[in-house]
Design an enzyme around this catalytic site. Structure first.
Site, mmCIF file in Angstrom:
data_model
loop_
_atom_site.group_PDB
_atom_site.id
_atom_site.type_symbol
_atom_site.label_atom_id
_atom_site.label_comp_id
_atom_site.label_asym_id
_atom_site.label_seq_id
_atom_site.Cartn_x
_atom_site.Cartn_y
_atom_site.Cartn_z
ATOM 1 N N TYR A 1 64.828 -39.865 -14.175
ATOM 2 C CA TYR A 1 63.632 -39.961 -15.013
ATOM 3 C C TYR A 1 62.484 -40.535 -14.983
ATOM 4 O O TYR A 1 61.266 -40.884 -14.419
ATOM 5 C CB TYR A 1 63.560 -39.272 -16.223
ATOM 6 C CG TYR A 1 61.837 -38.994 -16.743
ATOM 7 C CD1 TYR A 1 60.880 -38.206 -16.014
ATOM 8 C CD2 TYR A 1 61.799 -39.758 -17.711
ATOM 9 C CE1 TYR A 1 59.457 -37.914 -16.723
ATOM 10 C CE2 TYR A 1 60.148 -39.716 -18.335
ATOM 11 C CZ TYR A 1 59.408 -38.707 -17.855
ATOM 12 O OH TYR A 1 57.732 -38.242 -18.154
ATOM 13 N N GLU B 1 59.680 -27.995 -24.842
ATOM 14 C CA GLU B 1 58.897 -28.329 -24.274
ATOM 15 C C GLU B 1 57.520 -27.155 -23.789
ATOM 16 O O GLU B 1 58.024 -26.047 -23.521
ATOM 17 C CB GLU B 1 58.740 -29.468 -22.680
ATOM 18 C CG GLU B 1 57.320 -30.183 -22.459
ATOM 19 C CD GLU B 1 57.698 -31.389 -21.358
ATOM 20 O OE1 GLU B 1 59.057 -31.746 -21.476
ATOM 21 O OE2 GLU B 1 57.261 -31.061 -20.103
ATOM 22 N N ARG C 1 55.935 -42.726 -9.430
ATOM 23 C CA ARG C 1 54.863 -41.725 -9.714
ATOM 24 C C ARG C 1 53.905 -42.847 -10.220
ATOM 25 O O ARG C 1 52.412 -42.900 -9.489
ATOM 26 C CB ARG C 1 54.690 -40.618 -10.463
ATOM 27 C CG ARG C 1 53.536 -40.179 -10.695
ATOM 28 C CD ARG C 1 53.657 -38.924 -11.592
ATOM 29 N NE ARG C 1 54.418 -39.638 -13.088
ATOM 30 C CZ ARG C 1 54.461 -38.703 -14.048
ATOM 31 N NH1 ARG C 1 54.130 -37.636 -13.627
ATOM 32 N NH2 ARG C 1 54.846 -38.762 -15.407
ATOM 33 N N ARG D 1 47.236 -35.561 -22.031
ATOM 34 C CA ARG D 1 48.242 -35.282 -22.952
ATOM 35 C C ARG D 1 47.323 -34.116 -22.537
ATOM 36 O O ARG D 1 47.960 -32.608 -22.583
ATOM 37 C CB ARG D 1 47.926 -35.389 -24.743
ATOM 38 C CG ARG D 1 48.234 -36.804 -24.766
ATOM 39 C CD ARG D 1 50.782 -36.667 -24.441
ATOM 40 N NE ARG D 1 50.220 -37.774 -25.207
ATOM 41 C CZ ARG D 1 52.274 -38.430 -24.437
ATOM 42 N NH1 ARG D 1 53.093 -36.325 -24.766
ATOM 43 N NH2 ARG D 1 52.782 -38.654 -25.223
ATOM 44 N N TYR E 1 53.596 -45.856 -22.844
ATOM 45 C CA TYR E 1 54.469 -46.317 -23.901
ATOM 46 C C TYR E 1 55.679 -46.999 -23.474
ATOM 47 O O TYR E 1 55.726 -47.837 -22.826
ATOM 48 C CB TYR E 1 55.993 -45.213 -23.057
ATOM 49 C CG TYR E 1 55.959 -43.548 -23.495
ATOM 50 C CD1 TYR E 1 55.369 -43.075 -24.707
ATOM 51 C CD2 TYR E 1 56.262 -42.342 -23.027
ATOM 52 C CE1 TYR E 1 54.476 -41.827 -25.086
ATOM 53 C CE2 TYR E 1 56.146 -40.892 -22.954
ATOM 54 C CZ TYR E 1 55.512 -40.421 -24.342
ATOM 55 O OH TYR E 1 55.390 -39.489 -24.770
HETATM 56 C C1 3EB Z 1 56.349 -36.750 -23.106
HETATM 57 O O1 3EB Z 1 55.454 -36.322 -24.290
HETATM 58 C C2 3EB Z 1 57.653 -35.748 -23.043
HETATM 59 O O2 3EB Z 1 56.345 -36.644 -16.793
HETATM 60 O O3 3EB Z 1 54.621 -35.718 -15.868
HETATM 61 C C3 3EB Z 1 55.840 -34.350 -20.948
HETATM 62 C C4 3EB Z 1 54.526 -33.965 -19.964
HETATM 63 C C5 3EB Z 1 56.860 -34.916 -20.491
HETATM 64 C C6 3EB Z 1 54.264 -34.746 -18.601
HETATM 65 C C7 3EB Z 1 55.861 -36.091 -17.426
HETATM 66 C C8 3EB Z 1 56.276 -35.838 -19.125
HETATM 67 C C9 3EB Z 1 55.567 -35.439 -18.914
HETATM 68 O O4 3EB Z 1 56.918 -37.918 -23.169
HETATM 69 C C10 3EB Z 1 57.954 -35.823 -21.629
#
Ligand code: 3EB
Length: 304
Positions: free
Chosen positions: A134, A298, A141, A207, A194
């Site tokens: 990941y 999720e 990306r 989001r 992050y």
């Molecule tokens: C998170 O909130 C959970 O890598 O495109 C959620 C939505 C998550 C999209 C992405 C990853 C992605 O980090 C994982």
């Protein structure tokens, strides 16, 4: 009135399919099927679990394949689907595939990408360098977004989940006109900020994505508070926190075209019980890995 919509079920008879995604038992590359751009993602364990997701508009759709990318567009919206072959390291192939998709969308005249979905094989396994796949994917990306030839705009809403076949497949939705906005969640650190402990490049997604005068497309949402997983190992608490995170963006009861991704097959029925009372619209339950080992569930959807 926004004309983009999403439904689950047989695409036969749908007037203007923009893109058809089968969340099914085997992967198949991007193609035109019955006139519509199509992509098969390997996430279901058996045919009974498979779901077909159909994006539609109210205008005629032009479709085709170029540069191994299947696309459809209707004058306002475009869909494109891409797959990246298995590799010891995903970042270069993912970067290349995203840049090809961006170039195609730019050429077609739809440079404003507002939603993306990614299915990543071996998502929680280390790649050839020992980097979690990941994180390897996120690096490719993020590099593609950093080098994008498209005009600057907000990051798209995203979904990132595992797949049962090696390789990466993704599909995008884009607009001809600018004006969509990225929405963040006050309960969560923006994913693109992050800390590095989650990987060398942060996940490039917002989001949620608000279309002007139209729906809010809510990203895959999990039990993350700040940047940390909340309630590792506690399914009920993760479901509750996920609903609370969704509620900070939209009323979960109003969500439609909902997809619920569940890590463990044995959790599928409990998750239905835990979420089914709140998520009352069209809900598809899929069993697949998620982007952090400690995440159990999720949820994504559209409001209204
Ligand atoms: C998170 O909130 C959970 O890598 O495109 C959620 C939505 C998550 C999209 C992405 C990853 C992605 O980090 C994982």
């Amino acid at each position: 009135m926004d004309t983009l919509s999403c439904r689950f079920g047989d695409p036969a008879g749908v007037a203007h399919p923009l893109g058809v995604i089968r969340w099914t038992t085997a992967a198949a590359g991007p193609a035109i099927r019955h006139g519509a751009p199509a992509l098969d993602l390997h996430v279901a364990r058996d045919p009974g679990e498979a779901v077909t997701e159909v994006w539609t508009t109210n205008r005629p759709v032009t479709s085709g394949v170029r540069d191994d990318i299947a696309y459809g567009h209707d004058g306002r919206y475009a869909f494109c689907a891409v797959s990246v072959p298995p590799a010891a390291r995903y970042a270069p192939g993912v970067q290349d595939a995203y840049l090809r998709a961006f170039a195609l969308l730019g050429d077609l005249g739809y440079p404003y990408v507002f939603r993306m979905w990614n299915a990543v094989g071996r998502i929680n396994e280390p790649n050839a360098d020992g980097l979690e796949t990941y994180r390897d994917f996120c690096r490719g990306r993020a590099d593609a977004f950093a080098r994008s030839p498209l005009p600057p705009g907000p990051l798209p809403a995203g979904t990132g989940v595992g797949a049962r076949t090696d390789g990466v497949a993704f599909y995008l939705l884009a607009r001809r006109e600018p004006g969509h906005t990225a929405v963040e969640n006050r309960r969560q650190v923006p994913a693109y900020r992050y800390p590095v402990r989650y990987g060398p490049r942060p996940p490039a997604f917002a989001r949620a994505s608000r279309l002007p005068g139209g729906p809010l497309l809510v990203s895959g949402t999990a039990s993350i508070l700040g940047h940390e997983t909340a309630h590792a190992g506690d399914l009920a608490a993760q479901c509750r926190t996920t609903l609370e995170n969704l509620a900070a963006l939209a009323d979960p009861r109003s969500l439609r075209a909902v997809k619920v991704y569940v890590r463990h097959p044995a959790h599928r029925d409990p998750v239905r019980r835990l979420l089914g009372g709140t998520l009352t619209g069209d809900v598809a339950y899929l069993t697949t890995d998620l982007c952090r080992r400690d995440l159990l569930v999720e949820v994504e959807g559209m409001a209204p």
